[in-house]
Design a protein around this motif. Structure first.
Motif, short mmCIF file in Angstrom:
data_model
loop_
_atom_site.label_atom_id
_atom_site.label_comp_id
_atom_site.label_asym_id
_atom_site.label_seq_id
_atom_site.Cartn_x
_atom_site.Cartn_y
_atom_site.Cartn_z
N PRO A 35 13.86 0.45 -16.62
CA PRO A 35 13.43 0.46 -15.21
C PRO A 35 13.78 1.78 -14.55
N TYR A 36 13.14 2.04 -13.42
CA TYR A 36 13.44 3.24 -12.64
C TYR A 36 14.77 3.05 -11.92
N SER A 37 15.52 4.12 -11.84
CA SER A 37 16.78 4.10 -11.10
C SER A 37 16.55 4.66 -9.70
N PHE A 38 17.19 4.05 -8.70
CA PHE A 38 17.14 4.59 -7.35
C PHE A 38 17.66 6.03 -7.31
N TYR A 39 18.55 6.36 -8.27
CA TYR A 39 19.23 7.64 -8.26
C TYR A 39 18.47 8.74 -8.99
N SER A 40 17.30 8.40 -9.51
CA SER A 40 16.48 9.40 -10.19
C SER A 40 15.64 10.22 -9.22
N GLY A 41 15.45 9.70 -8.00
CA GLY A 41 14.55 10.34 -7.05
C GLY A 41 13.11 9.91 -7.20
N GLU A 42 12.79 9.17 -8.28
CA GLU A 42 11.40 8.78 -8.55
C GLU A 42 10.90 7.69 -7.60
N LEU A 43 11.80 6.99 -6.93
CA LEU A 43 11.41 5.93 -5.99
C LEU A 43 11.61 6.36 -4.54
N ASP A 44 11.93 7.63 -4.33
CA ASP A 44 12.20 8.13 -2.99
C ASP A 44 11.02 7.87 -2.04
N GLY A 45 11.37 7.49 -0.82
CA GLY A 45 10.36 7.42 0.24
C GLY A 45 9.57 6.14 0.32
N MET A 46 9.81 5.19 -0.61
CA MET A 46 9.15 3.88 -0.53
C MET A 46 10.15 2.86 -0.02
N ALA A 47 9.66 1.89 0.73
CA ALA A 47 10.51 0.82 1.25
C ALA A 47 10.38 -0.40 0.35
N PHE A 48 11.52 -0.93 -0.07
CA PHE A 48 11.56 -2.10 -0.95
C PHE A 48 12.26 -3.25 -0.23
N GLN A 49 11.59 -4.38 -0.19
CA GLN A 49 12.24 -5.54 0.38
C GLN A 49 13.43 -5.94 -0.50
N ILE A 50 14.55 -6.26 0.13
CA ILE A 50 15.72 -6.71 -0.62
C ILE A 50 15.51 -8.15 -1.07
N GLY A 76 0.78 -1.23 0.00
CA GLY A 76 0.00 0.00 0.00
C GLY A 76 0.81 1.27 0.00
N GLY A 77 2.08 1.19 0.39
CA GLY A 77 2.90 2.39 0.48
C GLY A 77 3.23 3.01 -0.87
N SER A 78 2.89 2.30 -1.94
CA SER A 78 3.21 2.81 -3.28
C SER A 78 1.98 3.32 -4.02
N PHE A 79 0.83 3.43 -3.34
CA PHE A 79 -0.42 3.80 -4.04
C PHE A 79 -0.29 5.14 -4.75
N GLU A 80 0.19 6.15 -4.02
CA GLU A 80 0.32 7.47 -4.63
C GLU A 80 1.31 7.45 -5.79
N TRP A 81 2.39 6.68 -5.61
CA TRP A 81 3.39 6.57 -6.68
C TRP A 81 2.75 5.95 -7.93
N HIS A 82 1.97 4.87 -7.74
CA HIS A 82 1.31 4.23 -8.89
C HIS A 82 0.36 5.20 -9.58
N MET A 83 -0.34 6.01 -8.81
CA MET A 83 -1.25 6.97 -9.42
C MET A 83 -0.49 8.01 -10.23
N ARG A 84 0.66 8.45 -9.72
CA ARG A 84 1.46 9.44 -10.44
C ARG A 84 2.04 8.88 -11.73
N HIS A 85 2.35 7.59 -11.71
CA HIS A 85 3.04 6.97 -12.86
C HIS A 85 2.12 6.05 -13.66
N LEU A 86 0.82 6.26 -13.49
CA LEU A 86 -0.16 5.39 -14.13
C LEU A 86 -0.01 5.35 -15.65
N ASN A 87 0.33 6.48 -16.23
CA ASN A 87 0.41 6.56 -17.69
C ASN A 87 1.85 6.51 -18.20
N ASP A 88 2.75 6.07 -17.35
CA ASP A 88 4.14 5.93 -17.80
C ASP A 88 4.24 4.83 -18.86
#
Length: 434
Positions: free
Chosen positions: A245-260, A228-240
């Motif tokens: 793939p997204y890079s961690f260094y782009s800032g586009e994945l900031d603030g979400m927790a990803f299991q390793i 659920g922590g990615s809901f807003e992100w999915h809405m922002r990138h719905l039409n991507d």
């Protein structure tokens, strides 16, 4: 007595960003809650395992069971937005981060390196960090289990491994296990030996800030990409519509927790490790998604936690890569890189193209830059970090012969397309299916 409310918070009004002081009894409450999380997680796994056995001939499970499995059960192959497949370990319902003193800013190591520097310097520091991480990835590829893991089980998460083995990245460590966070909040790291020890009275009384340990906490639904922590992100990138793939260094994945997830080197999953990209994100102290918990440090508590974690072995397992610690330290300080390293930093690092329109511009800038008084150089050929055959054999002996299915809990669920992708990776690496 501390307990989680219906939304997973420990304290009233969590969004007020208040620091909560707790005592030893309340630390014990949190340790009891950690055991309850273990029981909950094990119960979920058993439920899903039974459904898998019942529905083993189905290509896909019904969405309710599938959703339950993806969120909470180890052994599921998941494709992440940063372009990697992972094999999950069991999920719990909370995130924690432990720090052994109070800090003004809790940010990733790369951000600390960039502190106070110009944007121009920050781009170069980022590029150097990425080239070092890639050299680390190339070095560990010499260990038999690393290419074998990618050929047979899942992708190697270079960024997460680099983060857990001492390299500067834009990632901040989180864990879903309170005991792990408490260990990091009560023990001290020794860089020379790559190990932890209990705090001493001298450590605790060094400054006013070192008298306190700090725990950051958040329910996983607030942060977790899979819960659920990615809901807003999915809405922002719905039409991507993007192929890369997204890079961690782009800032586009900031603030979400990803299991390793499970990785070929053991430290990440022993620590129930998650990563949170923070290329531009606010420090944890200002992030109202985290509850801030503070306690007074004591030698007694530190020694107790150290023993509870089997003198660090439960989360810092002895593994063969430690035999190459001197090489890892050398790579962490590297200033000589290859053209391939530079290309990786330029592309994956999402270098500011206005500042450096071409890779030649980055090359000129970075070779005119100094790190700790040393000039950076780029050469055509790969940089080789030789390891003696005997040491490599000792490292391989720690992993070879181990049943990798045992490592991941003897349960892997993957879709047919994921299985085909893994077979292709096997052919890419070994030239055939093995």
């Amino acid at each position: 007595m501390l307990s989680f409310d219906e939304n997973g918070w420990l304290f009233p009004d969590p969004l007020k960003n208040i620091t909560h002081d707790i005592d030893s009894a309340e630390i014990d409450d949190l340790l009891k809650l950690a055991k309850e999380e273990d029981y909950w997680s094990a119960g979920i796994r058993e439920t899903v395992k039974k459904r898998l056995e019942k529905d083993k001939d189905d290509v896909r499970l019904d969405w309710i069971v599938e959703d339950l499995m993806i969120k909470n059960t180890g052994g599921t192959v998941i494709s992440m937005p940063f372009g990697k497949d992972i094999i999950t370990f069991n999920s719990n319902r909370h995130f924690f981060r432990g720090e052994n003193q109070q800090y003004l800013k809790s940010v990733p190591s790369l951000r600390r390196r960039q502190e106070g520097k110009s944007k121009y310097e920050c781009e170069l520091i980022k590029g150097i960090a990425l080239m070092r991480s890639l050299q680390f990835a190339k070095f560990i590829w010499k260990i038999d289990v690393v290419p074998y893991w990618e050929a047979k089980l899942s992708d190697i998460n270079v960024d997460a491994l680099a983060q857990h083995y001492g390299f500067d990245t834009c990632l901040l460590d989180l864990t879903n296990d309170f005991r792990t966070a408490l260990f990091f909040a009560t023990c001290k790291y020794d860089y020379k030996t790559d190990s932890y020890r209990p705090l001493t009275k001298k450590d605790i009384e060094a400054t006013e800030d070192s008298k306190y340990g700090v725990i950051f906490h958040s329910p996983n639904w607030v942060l977790d990409y899979l819960n659920g922590g990615s809901f807003e992100w999915h809405m922002r990138h719905l039409n991507d519509h993007r192929e890369e793939p997204y890079s961690f260094y782009s800032g586009e994945l900031d603030g979400m927790a990803f299991q390793i997830g499970y990785q070929p080197l053991m430290r990440c999953h022993h620590q129930s490790g998650y990563i949170m990209p923070m290329m531009n994100a606010t420090p944890l102290q200002s992030d109202n998604r985290f509850e801030k918990i503070r306690f007074l440090q004591t030698e007694e508590l530190s020694n107790r936690v150290y023993e509870m974690m089997d003198k660090e072995k439960k989360i810092f397992p002895y593994e063969g890569i430690g035999k190459a610690l001197d090489i890892l330290h050398t790579i962490q300080r590297a200033v000589i890189f290859s053209e391939d390293d530079l290309l990786y930093a330029y592309d994956y690092g999402v270098v500011d193209k206005k500042m450096f329109p071409t890779i030649d511009d980055l090359r000129k800038a970075i070779t005119a830059f100094q790190v700790d008084g040393e000039c950076v150089s780029i050469q055509k050929d790969e940089i080789n970090y030789p390891i003696s055959p005997s040491v490599l054999q000792e490292i391989n002996a720690e992993y070879n012969g181990r049943n990798l299915l045992d490592v991941v809990g003897n349960m892997i669920h993957q879709y047919p397309e994921q299985r085909r992708y893994r077979e292709q990776r096997c052919i890419d690496i070994y030239g055939k299916l093995i």
